[in-house]
Design an enzyme around this catalytic site. Structure first.
Site, short mmCIF file in Angstrom:
data_model
loop_
_atom_site.label_atom_id
_atom_site.label_comp_id
_atom_site.label_asym_id
_atom_site.label_seq_id
_atom_site.Cartn_x
_atom_site.Cartn_y
_atom_site.Cartn_z
N LYS A 111 -2.63 -3.79 -17.49
CA LYS A 111 -1.11 -3.01 -17.78
C LYS A 111 -1.35 -3.31 -19.09
O LYS A 111 -0.33 -3.11 -19.87
CB LYS A 111 -0.46 -4.63 -17.18
CG LYS A 111 -0.26 -4.22 -15.59
CD LYS A 111 0.66 -4.88 -15.18
CE LYS A 111 1.29 -4.04 -13.96
NZ LYS A 111 1.72 -4.17 -12.47
N LYS A 193 -5.54 2.78 -6.21
CA LYS A 193 -4.63 2.08 -5.33
C LYS A 193 -3.16 2.37 -4.79
O LYS A 193 -2.75 2.93 -6.66
CB LYS A 193 -4.45 1.31 -6.32
CG LYS A 193 -3.41 -0.02 -5.37
CD LYS A 193 -3.14 -1.45 -6.45
CE LYS A 193 -2.11 -1.40 -7.01
NZ LYS A 193 -1.49 -2.68 -7.10
N LYS A 196 3.36 1.24 -5.90
CA LYS A 196 4.76 1.37 -5.58
C LYS A 196 5.65 2.09 -7.21
O LYS A 196 6.36 2.53 -6.93
CB LYS A 196 5.52 -0.25 -4.74
CG LYS A 196 5.58 -1.04 -5.35
CD LYS A 196 6.55 -1.77 -5.24
CE LYS A 196 6.29 -3.70 -5.18
NZ LYS A 196 5.84 -4.36 -6.31
P1 TYM Z 1 3.17 -7.09 -6.32
O1 TYM Z 1 4.95 -6.66 -5.82
O2 TYM Z 1 2.49 -5.78 -6.87
O3 TYM Z 1 2.31 -6.47 -4.12
C1 TYM Z 1 2.73 -7.40 -2.77
C2 TYM Z 1 2.25 -7.00 -2.30
O4 TYM Z 1 1.09 -5.09 -1.52
C3 TYM Z 1 -0.16 -5.85 -1.44
N1 TYM Z 1 -0.21 -4.56 -2.40
C4 TYM Z 1 -1.09 -3.92 -1.34
N2 TYM Z 1 -2.54 -4.61 -0.56
C5 TYM Z 1 -2.57 -3.24 -0.04
N3 TYM Z 1 -3.16 -1.84 -0.89
C6 TYM Z 1 -2.58 -1.65 -1.33
N4 TYM Z 1 -2.23 -0.50 -2.27
C7 TYM Z 1 -1.50 -2.49 -2.53
N5 TYM Z 1 -0.81 -2.67 -3.52
C8 TYM Z 1 0.05 -3.92 -3.64
C9 TYM Z 1 -0.19 -6.80 -2.60
O5 TYM Z 1 -1.81 -7.66 -2.89
C10 TYM Z 1 0.75 -7.85 -2.86
O6 TYM Z 1 -0.02 -8.86 -1.76
N6 TYM Z 1 1.98 -10.51 -8.19
C11 TYM Z 1 2.40 -10.15 -6.78
C12 TYM Z 1 3.47 -10.66 -6.63
C13 TYM Z 1 3.49 -12.39 -6.50
C14 TYM Z 1 3.10 -13.37 -5.40
C15 TYM Z 1 3.11 -14.84 -5.97
C16 TYM Z 1 2.39 -13.17 -4.74
C17 TYM Z 1 3.61 -13.19 -7.30
N7 TYM Z 1 3.73 -15.25 -7.18
C18 TYM Z 1 2.31 -15.67 -5.18
C19 TYM Z 1 1.48 -14.01 -3.26
C20 TYM Z 1 1.40 -15.40 -4.14
C21 TYM Z 1 2.60 -8.68 -6.83
O7 TYM Z 1 2.40 -8.20 -7.83
O8 TYM Z 1 2.63 -8.24 -5.93
#
Ligand code: TYM
Length: 328
Positions: A111, A193, A196
């Protein structure tokens, strides 16, 4: 009961990657664990957002959690910014994290390249994530593959903290839903990947896409010229990704999914996949739309659940502060 914690960042609309890689499975954990699912709106601030859109996106995710079967009476679903302890613990953990380890985070590296807004929040992002997890005495963190490194950092920070101050923090573990969907790929770029926040709207199926949009995106999904449906991520990344989606939604193995399309054309396969995806998302969208009409109910869930979260978080924060010789 052991505790599960996870979160989703309210940037953009949720896609099939978030759903199959993460929160589709979260509802099933509710009988075995105390489950806490956050909408991590503070994490969304590393990019510039329109405030009204951010608010709406956060609320949408709360409703999608419910529409996907997470019961807000049983589990806790809440907005991160409603519980001040996240920011408070984050500072403390930041003082126990090293520049070196934060610099090594893949997401930070990715990023901060090709990005004009390389703010300090982007760098300390995993520290806030560690605070999220550690505040709730979490044992298991269900996430997609891209977040495993961050959960491992949270583990390291917890172990380090406990080594210095005694056994105060629970040491968490990451868990992916299934190997197949732990890193779902984009429909146009099946080696990358599914994201979103993508700039190519054909690359991601969003959970609130219309039937026409879903149909178009699957029909246009990149494949190859071999015209045989089987799983081979190296040589057939597009078809393999579509098979993974099919298998994840139908709860079939890859082998059984391949058998379903033996001697079938890519066109037939895509048509079946369209039906399967619509069959999965239609009920979710219906429930989402129903909840959208019930503003008072959703408002109440958001307020009450934040109070439940805060109660737990405040206790951990007080223990940590006490160990450090700060706080009341
Ligand atoms: P975020 O919002 O980017 O994504 C949310 C969840 O979706 C999963 N994910 C995917 N899994 C499989 N294939 C994909 N293409 C894909 N894209 C996204 C992510 O792995 C995630 O589980 N930093 C985290 C949010 C967060 C968090 C936390 C998660 C903040 N604090 C504490 C767990 C515990 C994030 O940006 O996820």
């Amino acid at each position: 009961m052991k505790t599960v914690f996870s979160g989703i960042k309210p940037t953009g609309n949720l896609g099939l990657g978030n759903y199959l890689g993460a929160f589709k499975a979260w509802g099933n954990l509710q009988n075995e664990y105390t489950c806490i699912y956050s909408v991590v709106d503070l994490h969304a601030l590393t990019i510039r957002n329109d405030p009204q859109t951010l608010k709406e996106n956060s609320r949408k995710i709360i409703m999608l959690y419910m529409a996907a079967g997470i019961d807000p009476q049983k589990s806790i679903i809440y907005l991160q910014s409603h519980v001040p302890a996240h920011s408070q613990l984050s500072w403390i953990l930041g003082c126990h994290s090293y520049m070196g380890e934060l610099s090594r985070m893949t997401q930070y590296k990715e990023k901060s390249e090709n990005n004009e807004n390389v703010n300090a929040g982007l760098f300390t992002y995993p520290v806030l994530m560690a605070a999220d997890i550690l505040l709730y005495n979490t044992h298991v963190v269900p996430v997609g593959e891209d977040q495993i490194q961050h959960v491992e950092l949270a583990r390291d920070i917890a172990l380090r903290f406990n080594n210095i101050y005694g056994n105060i923090l629970v040491v968490p573990e990451a868990k992916t839903a299934s190997k197949l969907t732990a890193r779902l790929k984009g429909l146009q770029n099946p080696t990358k990947k599914m994201d979103k926040s993508t700039k190519d709207p054909l690359d991601t199926i969003f959970l609130l896409d219309t039937e026409a949009e879903i149909t178009k995106k699957i029909k246009r999904a990149v494949t190859d010229s071999e015209a045989r449906v089987y799983y081979d991520t190296e040589n057939k990344p597009g078809i393999s990704n579509l098979l993974a989606i099919y298998a994840a939604i139908t709860n079939k193995t890859i082998e059984d999914s391949e058998l379903d399309f033996q001697n079938k054309s890519y066109g037939d396969f895509k048509q079946s996949l369209i039906e399967v995806v619509l069959g999965e998302l239609n009920p979710l969208q219906k429930e989402f739309n129903r909840l959208s009409q019930d503003t008072a109910y959703v408002d109440n869930i958001i307020i009450k659940n934040a109070q439940r979260a805060e109660e737990i978080a405040e206790k951990t924060l007080a223990k940590v502060q006490n160990a450090l010789g700060i706080g009341k």
